[in-house]
Scaffold this active site. Structure first.
Site, short mmCIF file in Angstrom:
data_model
loop_
_atom_site.label_atom_id
_atom_site.label_comp_id
_atom_site.label_asym_id
_atom_site.label_seq_id
_atom_site.Cartn_x
_atom_site.Cartn_y
_atom_site.Cartn_z
N GLU A 32 0.87 -1.10 0.04
CA GLU A 32 0.21 -0.02 -0.07
C GLU A 32 0.83 1.31 0.00
O GLU A 32 1.73 1.21 0.57
CB GLU A 32 -1.08 0.18 1.29
N HIS A 34 2.56 4.52 0.86
CA HIS A 34 2.86 5.56 2.16
C HIS A 34 3.44 6.72 1.98
O HIS A 34 4.63 6.95 2.36
CB HIS A 34 3.63 4.39 3.09
N ASP A 43 3.52 -1.73 5.71
CA ASP A 43 2.66 -2.65 6.57
C ASP A 43 3.13 -4.05 6.79
O ASP A 43 2.69 -4.70 7.52
CB ASP A 43 1.40 -2.33 6.15
N HIS A 118 -1.90 -3.52 8.96
CA HIS A 118 -2.67 -2.93 7.98
C HIS A 118 -3.94 -2.88 8.38
O HIS A 118 -4.70 -3.81 8.76
CB HIS A 118 -2.74 -3.62 6.63
N GLU A 120 -7.13 -2.02 7.52
CA GLU A 120 -8.27 -2.75 6.68
C GLU A 120 -8.34 -4.10 6.92
O GLU A 120 -9.36 -4.44 6.56
CB GLU A 120 -8.14 -2.23 5.43
N HIS A 175 -1.65 7.78 9.06
CA HIS A 175 -1.15 6.87 8.09
C HIS A 175 -0.27 7.62 7.23
O HIS A 175 -0.32 8.72 6.92
CB HIS A 175 -2.36 6.48 7.10
N GLU A 180 4.54 5.86 11.62
CA GLU A 180 5.22 4.92 11.06
C GLU A 180 6.23 5.41 10.39
O GLU A 180 7.20 4.71 10.18
CB GLU A 180 4.00 4.61 9.96
#
Length: 256
Positions: A32, A34, A43, A118, A120, A175, A180
């Site tokens: 994904e 970032h 992730d 992650h 989701e 996010h 992160e």
């Protein structure tokens, strides 16, 4: 043992681990976007690193990560609007994780941890664990599966104030931002292009979803908040609290 990385072990070494009741950790992530400064693998890298950090003290090995996750959503990852974000259906994720758990049980593992990063993927992997556990509960009642959907949610007030001096916006909005980015600067600085980090946000961040995804709810850079406030020191502080917290919980619930 020689290494805690399952992929680098021989099959007899895995057999030895099973026979002494070592546990196994399955990192689950995504591919994904970032932001402009972090790679697509964030992730997956972070739960894999976390798994390695706790494995020695718990006598566990770390399986190869699940590198694809459920589809990104606009207000927690930018949505399916970025090149590179490569997602799978919820049913595909559930089937994959359930199949892997089934295989761990076939090998003989009795202490299994699903370590997800992650956002989701939450709920889907719980369903996988539930279905796998239901199949064997009567014949293998000693098999225990722990599901850590978001292991980074619990930090002390002191740590939260240090990482987020201007206030905490919520993990979804965070996010590709301070948390992160800081962890990646501490653990994998070779993968961070920090000079490209930006502070960004969507024009609108509703509490509901819309399809097709309107441009106004997607941050153009893919970073949903203040990535420039990240630092290696913040990553070190967060990691120094996260690792013992996860270790303690696994040791409590899945003792050897």
């Amino acid at each position: 043992m020689r290494t805690r990385n399952m992929a680098h072990l021989t099959w007899p070494e895995v057999k030895d681990a099973v026979e002494r009741n070592a546990g196994i950790i399955l990192p689950i992530g995504s591919t994904e976007q970032h932001g402009l400064h972090l790679p697509l693998c964030v992730d997956s890298v972070l739960p894999f690193e976390l798994g390695k950090a706790v494995a020695e003290n718990l006598d566990m090995i770390v399986a190869p990560p699940v590198n694809y996750g459920y589809r990104s959503r606009p207000t927690t990852g930018g949505g399916q609007t970025f090149i590179g974000t490569t997602s799978i259906k919820g049913q595909t994720l559930m089937n994959t994780v359930e199949d892997i758990i089934d295989e761990f049980i076939r090998h003989g593992f009795k202490r299994i941890v699903l370590l997800n990063w992650h956002f989701e993927n939450a709920n889907f992997i719980y369903e996988s664990a539930f279905l796998a556990a239901e199949k064997i509960k009567a014949i293998k009642p000693d098999v225990k599966i722990m599901v850590m959907e978001l292991p980074f949610q619990t930090f002390s007030e002191e740590t939260m104030n240090f990482i987020f001096p201007e206030g905490f916006p919520g993990w979804g909005i965070e996010h590709a931002s301070i948390f992160e980015t800081s962890l990646m600067l501490y653990l994998r600085p070779d993968l961070v292009l920090f000079d490209r980090a930006v502070d960004d946000c969507a024009d609108d961040c509703p509490w509901y979803d819309l399809l097709p995804i309107p441009e106004k709810i997607v941050a153009k850079s893919g970073t949903l908040w203040k990535a420039t406030q990240a630092s290696e020191e913040k990553g070190r502080i967060a990691w120094s609290e996260l690792v013992p917290t996860v270790t303690e919980v696994i040791n409590k619930e899945l003792p050897k």
